[in-house]
Design a protein around this motif. Structure first.
Motif, PDB file in Angstrom:
ATOM      1  N   VAL A   1       0.836  -1.199   0.000  1.00  0.00           N
ATOM      2  CA  VAL A   1       0.000   0.000   0.000  1.00  0.00           C
ATOM      3  C   VAL A   1       0.871   1.250   0.000  1.00  0.00           C
ATOM      4  O   VAL A   1       0.623   2.210  -0.742  1.00  0.00           O
ATOM      5  CB  VAL A   1      -0.964  -0.010   1.207  1.00  0.00           C
ATOM      6  N   ALA A   2       1.907   1.251   0.824  1.00  0.00           N
ATOM      7  CA  ALA A   2       2.804   2.401   0.887  1.00  0.00           C
ATOM      8  C   ALA A   2       3.522   2.620  -0.443  1.00  0.00           C
ATOM      9  O   ALA A   2       3.737   3.759  -0.875  1.00  0.00           O
ATOM     10  CB  ALA A   2       3.823   2.209   2.008  1.00  0.00           C
ATOM     11  N   LYS A   3       3.873   1.526  -1.123  1.00  0.00           N
ATOM     12  CA  LYS A   3       4.569   1.609  -2.403  1.00  0.00           C
ATOM     13  C   LYS A   3       3.619   1.974  -3.541  1.00  0.00           C
ATOM     14  O   LYS A   3       4.048   2.499  -4.579  1.00  0.00           O
ATOM     15  CB  LYS A   3       5.247   0.267  -2.694  1.00  0.00           C
ATOM     16  N   GLY A   4       2.322   1.689  -3.361  1.00  0.00           N
ATOM     17  CA  GLY A   4       1.347   2.015  -4.394  1.00  0.00           C
ATOM     18  C   GLY A   4       0.992   0.874  -5.315  1.00  0.00           C
ATOM     19  O   GLY A   4       0.242   1.059  -6.273  1.00  0.00           O
TER      20      GLY A   4
ATOM     21  N   ARG B   1      -5.693  -3.774  -7.228  1.00  0.00           N
ATOM     22  CA  ARG B   1      -4.372  -3.600  -7.812  1.00  0.00           C
ATOM     23  C   ARG B   1      -4.191  -2.144  -8.251  1.00  0.00           C
ATOM     24  O   ARG B   1      -5.156  -1.428  -8.528  1.00  0.00           O
ATOM     25  CB  ARG B   1      -4.219  -4.510  -9.029  1.00  0.00           C
ATOM     26  N   ALA B   2      -2.956  -1.710  -8.348  1.00  0.00           N
ATOM     27  CA  ALA B   2      -2.660  -0.362  -8.826  1.00  0.00           C
ATOM     28  C   ALA B   2      -3.080  -0.221 -10.285  1.00  0.00           C
ATOM     29  O   ALA B   2      -3.093  -1.194 -11.053  1.00  0.00           O
ATOM     30  CB  ALA B   2      -1.166  -0.081  -8.676  1.00  0.00           C
ATOM     31  N   ARG B   3      -3.434   1.001 -10.649  1.00  0.00           N
ATOM     32  CA  ARG B   3      -3.788   1.328 -12.026  1.00  0.00           C
ATOM     33  C   ARG B   3      -2.830   2.408 -12.529  1.00  0.00           C
ATOM     34  O   ARG B   3      -2.322   3.207 -11.743  1.00  0.00           O
ATOM     35  CB  ARG B   3      -5.229   1.839 -12.111  1.00  0.00           C
ATOM     36  N   PRO B   4      -2.574   2.477 -13.847  1.00  0.00           N
ATOM     37  CA  PRO B   4      -1.659   3.506 -14.366  1.00  0.00           C
ATOM     38  C   PRO B   4      -2.078   4.925 -13.975  1.00  0.00           C
ATOM     39  O   PRO B   4      -1.228   5.782 -13.736  1.00  0.00           O
ATOM     40  CB  PRO B   4      -1.725   3.299 -15.881  1.00  0.00           C
ATOM     41  N   SER B   5      -3.375   5.158 -13.882  1.00  0.00           N
ATOM     42  CA  SER B   5      -3.861   6.499 -13.578  1.00  0.00           C
ATOM     43  C   SER B   5      -3.636   6.902 -12.128  1.00  0.00           C
ATOM     44  O   SER B   5      -3.831   8.076 -11.767  1.00  0.00           O
ATOM     45  CB  SER B   5      -5.359   6.597 -13.896  1.00  0.00           C
ATOM     46  N   ASP B   6      -3.223   5.955 -11.263  1.00  0.00           N
ATOM     47  CA  ASP B   6      -3.006   6.290  -9.856  1.00  0.00           C
ATOM     48  C   ASP B   6      -1.940   7.366  -9.679  1.00  0.00           C
ATOM     49  O   ASP B   6      -1.932   8.082  -8.677  1.00  0.00           O
ATOM     50  CB  ASP B   6      -2.605   5.041  -9.058  1.00  0.00           C
ATOM     51  N   THR B   7      -1.040   7.487 -10.632  1.00  0.00           N
ATOM     52  CA  THR B   7       0.038   8.477 -10.525  1.00  0.00           C
ATOM     53  C   THR B   7      -0.298   9.780 -11.247  1.00  0.00           C
ATOM     54  O   THR B   7       0.530  10.701 -11.262  1.00  0.00           O
ATOM     55  CB  THR B   7       1.341   7.911 -11.112  1.00  0.00           C
ATOM     56  N   LEU B   8      -1.486   9.851 -11.853  1.00  0.00           N
ATOM     57  CA  LEU B   8      -1.857  11.037 -12.624  1.00  0.00           C
ATOM     58  C   LEU B   8      -2.752  11.963 -11.809  1.00  0.00           C
ATOM     59  O   LEU B   8      -3.561  11.490 -11.002  1.00  0.00           O
ATOM     60  CB  LEU B   8      -2.612  10.626 -13.897  1.00  0.00           C
TER      61      LEU B   8
END
Length: 312
Positions: A25-28, A40-47
């Motif tokens: 979770v901390a790593k994303g 699971r993480a999605r590409p848009s999580d960093t946008l």
């Protein structure tokens, strides 16, 4: 599209420990939806939100809905959550928590991830969509129109009418939902009576709502322009009666991606053809609708500019 919800037990079976889950979770690489529920993480999580792809906010809300399952007995998705399940447009700003409804009276409860309301809920107002119990389309539209601002409610009612086999019948059904006195009825009635089934996008609907709130004339919708020979040239979102003035709402989606340059060029050629026939055009994007005073002044200038002129 994958909407898998992972429980803590699911992760244990994949070899995770409590510490590993916290690190993920901390790593994303994992996103915590609520206690014991992850995705699971999605590409848009960093946008940033403005750069999310079309439909991303709605997809994330569906994750939240599935993470909330199973609902307590008698509880259904309602308001904006039910609207997402019915495919109706919702403002992104309210999609951060799930809205639920349970029969009864009282204030309900609200947490960081969900809002539970209590109200009368007859069986006729309950449907199931993708395995999730929810309020019916008419009940959902009215609940949303009672609680959202006019500018957000109009796109919802427009979209429902646009998709209905009989818009007039649905409008009558919606108005019948307002027969009993309830808080928000006046606001809902205003949105239902103002709504137009010809609107083809939430952006067009928000434009019309802004025109109404600014005290401006409401244009015709989906106006077709022809040349002197009667041949079709273009269809525009808006046309103000009595004036050679048309309007377009520009959503940014069509100007993104690999075909953006071609889309811009095609749109320029289309506008050139419209102007060559004597029509003036005003264009709007979502930021234009935030300042009603500036919007009013801009359109009043366009009305003055085209007064007394004829197109074609």
């Amino acid at each position: 599209m994958d909407q898998q919800i992972l429980t803590t037990q699911d992760l244990f079976t994949r070899g995770y420990t409590h510490a590993a889950i916290r690190r993920a979770v901390a790593k994303g690489t994992l996103v915590r939806l609520r206690r014991g529920r992850y995705r699971r993480a999605r590409p848009s999580d960093t946008l940033p939100i403005p750069q999310w792809p079309d439909g991303e906010a709605e997809l994330r809300h569906r994750y939240l809905l599935r993470a909330a399952l199973p609902f307590a007995p008698g509880t259904v998705a309602s308001h904006h959550s039910a609207a997402i399940l019915h495919g109706l447009p919702m403002p992104n700003r309210i999609l951060g928590k799930v809205s639920m409804l349970r029969p009864g009276s009282g204030q309900g409860t609200c947490t960081s991830t969900r809002q539970l309301r209590r109200a009368a809920l007859p069986a006729s107002d309950i449907v199931e969509i993708g395995g999730i119990p929810a309020t019916s389309l008419p009940r959902t539209v009215i609940d949303v129109a009672r609680t959202l601002p006019f500018a957000d409610a109009v796109p919802v009612v427009d979209a429902a009418l646009h998709a209905a086999p009989s818009p007039d019948l649905l409008r009558s059904t919606l108005l019948a939902q307002l027969a009993h006195r309830q808080s928000g009825n006046a606001a809902a009635r205003r949105a239902v009576l103002f709504a137009d089934s010809r609107a083809e996008s939430p952006g067009e609907s928000r434009c019309r709502a802004a025109f109404e709130l600014a005290g401006l004339p409401i244009p015709e919708l989906q106006f077709e322009i022809t040349n002197a020979e009667g041949e079709f040239v273009a269809r525009t979102d808006f046309r103000w009666p009595g004036l050679p003035l048309v309007g377009e709402y520009d959503g940014m989606v069509k100007y993104r991606g690999d075909g953006a340059g071609s889309a811009l060029w095609d749109e320029k050629r289309r506008e050139d053809r419209i102007r060559e026939l004597g029509w003036d055009m005003v264009r709007f994007i979502h930021t234009d609708l935030a300042d009603l005073g500036r919007l009013r002044a801009r359109l009043q200038q366009a009305f003055q500019r085209t007064s007394g002129r004829r197109a074609g």
